[in-house]
Design a protein around this motif. Structure first.
Motif, short mmCIF file in Angstrom:
data_model
loop_
_atom_site.label_atom_id
_atom_site.label_comp_id
_atom_site.label_asym_id
_atom_site.label_seq_id
_atom_site.Cartn_x
_atom_site.Cartn_y
_atom_site.Cartn_z
N SER A 89 3.92 -4.63 6.73
CA SER A 89 4.13 -4.43 8.16
C SER A 89 4.20 -2.95 8.50
CB SER A 89 5.41 -5.12 8.62
OG SER A 89 5.68 -4.81 9.97
N HIS A 90 3.42 -2.56 9.51
CA HIS A 90 3.45 -1.17 9.96
C HIS A 90 4.74 -0.86 10.71
CE1 HIS A 90 1.76 2.72 10.74
NE2 HIS A 90 0.53 2.36 10.42
N ILE A 91 5.51 -1.87 11.07
CA ILE A 91 6.81 -1.64 11.71
C ILE A 91 7.73 -0.85 10.78
CG2 ILE A 91 8.90 -2.76 12.62
CD1 ILE A 91 7.09 -5.08 13.48
N LEU A 92 7.62 -1.12 9.50
CA LEU A 92 8.53 -0.50 8.53
C LEU A 92 7.93 0.71 7.83
CD1 LEU A 92 11.41 -1.36 7.43
CD2 LEU A 92 10.32 -2.92 9.01
N HIS A 103 16.02 -0.95 -4.01
CA HIS A 103 15.91 0.40 -3.46
C HIS A 103 15.22 0.39 -2.09
CE1 HIS A 103 17.07 1.90 -7.43
NE2 HIS A 103 16.21 1.02 -7.93
N PHE A 104 14.25 -0.51 -1.90
CA PHE A 104 13.49 -0.61 -0.65
C PHE A 104 13.95 -1.84 0.13
CE2 PHE A 104 10.94 1.98 -3.43
CZ PHE A 104 10.27 2.89 -2.62
N TYR A 105 15.26 -2.03 0.22
CA TYR A 105 15.83 -3.26 0.76
C TYR A 105 15.41 -3.62 2.18
CZ TYR A 105 19.17 0.02 2.84
OH TYR A 105 19.73 1.05 3.53
N PRO A 106 15.10 -2.64 3.08
CA PRO A 106 14.67 -3.07 4.43
C PRO A 106 13.42 -3.95 4.41
CG PRO A 106 15.31 -0.76 4.46
CD PRO A 106 15.26 -1.18 3.02
N LYS A 158 9.95 11.94 0.80
CA LYS A 158 10.01 10.48 0.68
C LYS A 158 10.78 9.83 1.84
CE LYS A 158 7.53 10.54 -2.96
NZ LYS A 158 6.10 10.15 -2.87
N TYR A 159 10.76 10.49 3.02
CA TYR A 159 11.26 9.80 4.21
C TYR A 159 10.50 8.49 4.35
CZ TYR A 159 11.81 8.44 9.07
OH TYR A 159 12.06 7.71 10.22
N PHE A 160 11.23 7.40 4.57
CA PHE A 160 10.59 6.08 4.64
C PHE A 160 10.64 5.57 6.07
CE2 PHE A 160 9.79 1.62 4.09
CZ PHE A 160 8.97 1.55 2.99
N GLY A 161 9.47 5.24 6.58
CA GLY A 161 9.36 4.75 7.94
C GLY A 161 8.02 5.16 8.51
N ASN A 162 7.96 5.29 9.82
CA ASN A 162 6.75 5.76 10.49
C ASN A 162 6.96 7.19 10.95
OD1 ASN A 162 4.52 3.59 10.92
ND2 ASN A 162 6.44 2.49 11.21
N ALA A 163 6.20 8.09 10.37
CA ALA A 163 6.27 9.51 10.76
C ALA A 163 4.88 9.98 11.11
CB ALA A 163 6.88 10.34 9.65
#
Length: 453
Positions: free
Chosen positions: A157-160, A70-73, A309-314
């Motif tokens: 990693s804070h990149i993701l 589900h969190f493949y990145p 549940k937007y995934f990334g840096n917001a």
């Protein structure tokens, strides 16, 4: 603390996932593009250890392979492209999970708050000397102690992922480890922060560069290289609910009545108190410029807001600026007002101005902490500045992988002068813990002023 590495595993999704390029926003590629360490300590019951048919490391590996579907990145790798940008390759290279053991016992950590120097070997090491495309985006380390307790150290990693996204991943990993189904899949949308034409006048590039640029230097210095080299130390300082309420009462005194304004929040008040205590401890001249850096979650500040549940840096980095003399001599509420003004400036238009500014840069290097770490250049929130990040609204406690909730959770090692985190108390009763890194020469004075209110 002596820790012995027994084995290292590269855990990959246990089902096929998307393979290819995954776009990154400008916020994914600026600010902190290194890993964020956290630690979780557990005391599994003897009953769980003897009745379970699977070892703890096997439970973690199996559930990690399933949650990565589900969190493949997070199982991919990032690489440099033109203009010092990054892109993510979803290639299922995997997440590193390390199995380790130590002859220490949980009792050696006391109440944990005074023993953060022991955390270093409990957190998986990230070798930033390697090419960035060789670094796992997530690393975990399970360390077993002689007493039967365990520690799970995690570097994400804070990149993701920002704090909300990282904790969403950790919560779902734990849920699957407990044998429960996934509660909510992450929402991926690489196009969420594509440039948008602003309907009204936005901030100019000059204004935005000032907001994001180099924080003030100590008066009389041409750079901050000497400040970066000074020995630092870490302390975790608790404030009880009564102490926090006392600070809030002082900060809100003299403001125009309870019905005509919103009282200053717990974050605003504690951050202002930390800023003031640091200025005093560092013995600044009254005219010394200083700033407080912080992060604002924009999920609900955008119009329309981001989906759940937007995934990334917001999160958007912002700053409040003042003079040390004003912070030290004026009432605490004045510093709270300075912080609030900086927070309230972050509206939909300001957010898109920030994004557009970054997108138009030909080189993102000045805004990436990885380069600052290597070269000594770039933003530095050490003396005379401070960075105060809030974890007050994050669901940081109660991570149960099947052997009970943690007995302690906290940030991992951090050794940069001016780094500060505000965490909620364990029982969520309004108390807080302030984890702060300062130059060794300033820490005793900081503690004195911190508890003088």
């Amino acid at each position: 603390m002596e820790v012995t590495i027994k084995c290292s595993y590269m855990v990959k999704p246990n089902e096929p996932t998307y393979m290819g390029v995954f776009g990154l926003s400008e916020w994914d590629q600026t600010g902190m593009i290194t890993h964020v360490p956290t630690v979780y300590f557990y005391k599994p019951s003897q009953e769980w250890c003897t009745s379970s048919t699977r070892s703890i490391i096997d439970t973690l590996k199996e559930s990690l392979s399933r949650v990565l579907v589900h969190f493949y990145p997070l199982a991919g790798r990032v690489r440099w492209i033109r203009q010092r940008r990054l892109e993510l390759m979803c290639d299922t290279m995997g997440v590193e999970l390390i199995e380790a053991e130590s002859s220490n016992e949980l009792s050696d950590f006391g109440d944990f708050s005074s023993q953060t120097n022991l955390f270093e070997n409990l957190i998986p090491f990230v070798n930033y000397g390697k090419p960035i495309d060789e670094l796992p985006l997530v690393l975990g380390q399970l360390t077993k102690f002689r007493c039967g307790g365990v520690c799970l150290g995690v570097n994400i990693s804070h990149i993701l992922a920002d704090g909300q996204s990282a904790l969403h991943f950790m919560a779902e990993w734990a849920r699957l480890a407990r044998g429960e189904p996934l509660q909510m899949a992450p929402y991926f949308n690489p196009d969420a922060f594509r440039s948008r034409q602003l309907p009204t006048k936005s901030l100019t590039p000059c204004d935005m560069h000032t907001e994001l640029g180099t924080p003030p230097l100590l008066t009389g210095q041409e750079n901050n290289l000497d400040e970066r080299k000074k020995v630092t130390t870490v302390a975790i300082l608790p404030l009880s609910k009564d102490q926090v309420e006392s600070l809030k009462k002082v900060a809100n005194e003299g403001v125009n009545g309870p019905n005509t304004y919103n009282p200053y929040t717990r974050y605003e008040v504690v951050a202002a108190h930390v800023w003031r205590s640091a200025c005093k401890a560092r013995e600044h001249h009254l005219e010394q410029p200083t700033c407080l850096g912080f992060s604002v979650d924009v999920r609900n500040r955008l119009h329309p807001p981001l989906p759940p549940k937007y995934f990334g840096n917001a999160i958007l980095d912002a700053v409040a600026s003042s003079r040390s003399g004003d912070i030290i001599t004026h009432p605490l509420g004045c510093t709270c007002a300075t912080i609030r003004e900086a927070i309230e400036k972050v509206d939909d238009q300001y957010i898109w101005s920030n994004i557009n500014f970054l997108k138009n840069l030909s080189d993102l290097t000045p805004f990436q902490d990885l380069h600052a770490r290597k070269s000594g250049d770039g933003p530095f929130y050490g003396n005379p500045n401070i960075g105060v990040i809030s974890w007050l609204t994050l669901p940081i406690y109660g991570l149960d992988f099947g052997w009970g909730k943690e007995i302690y959770m906290g940030p991992g090692t951090h050794e940069s002068d001016g780094d500060c985190l505000i965490l909620p108390g364990l029982v969520n009763d309004g108390s807080v813990k302030v984890a702060i890194c300062l130059q060794l020469a300033h820490m005793d004075a900081f503690k004195k002023y911190f508890y003088e209110h």
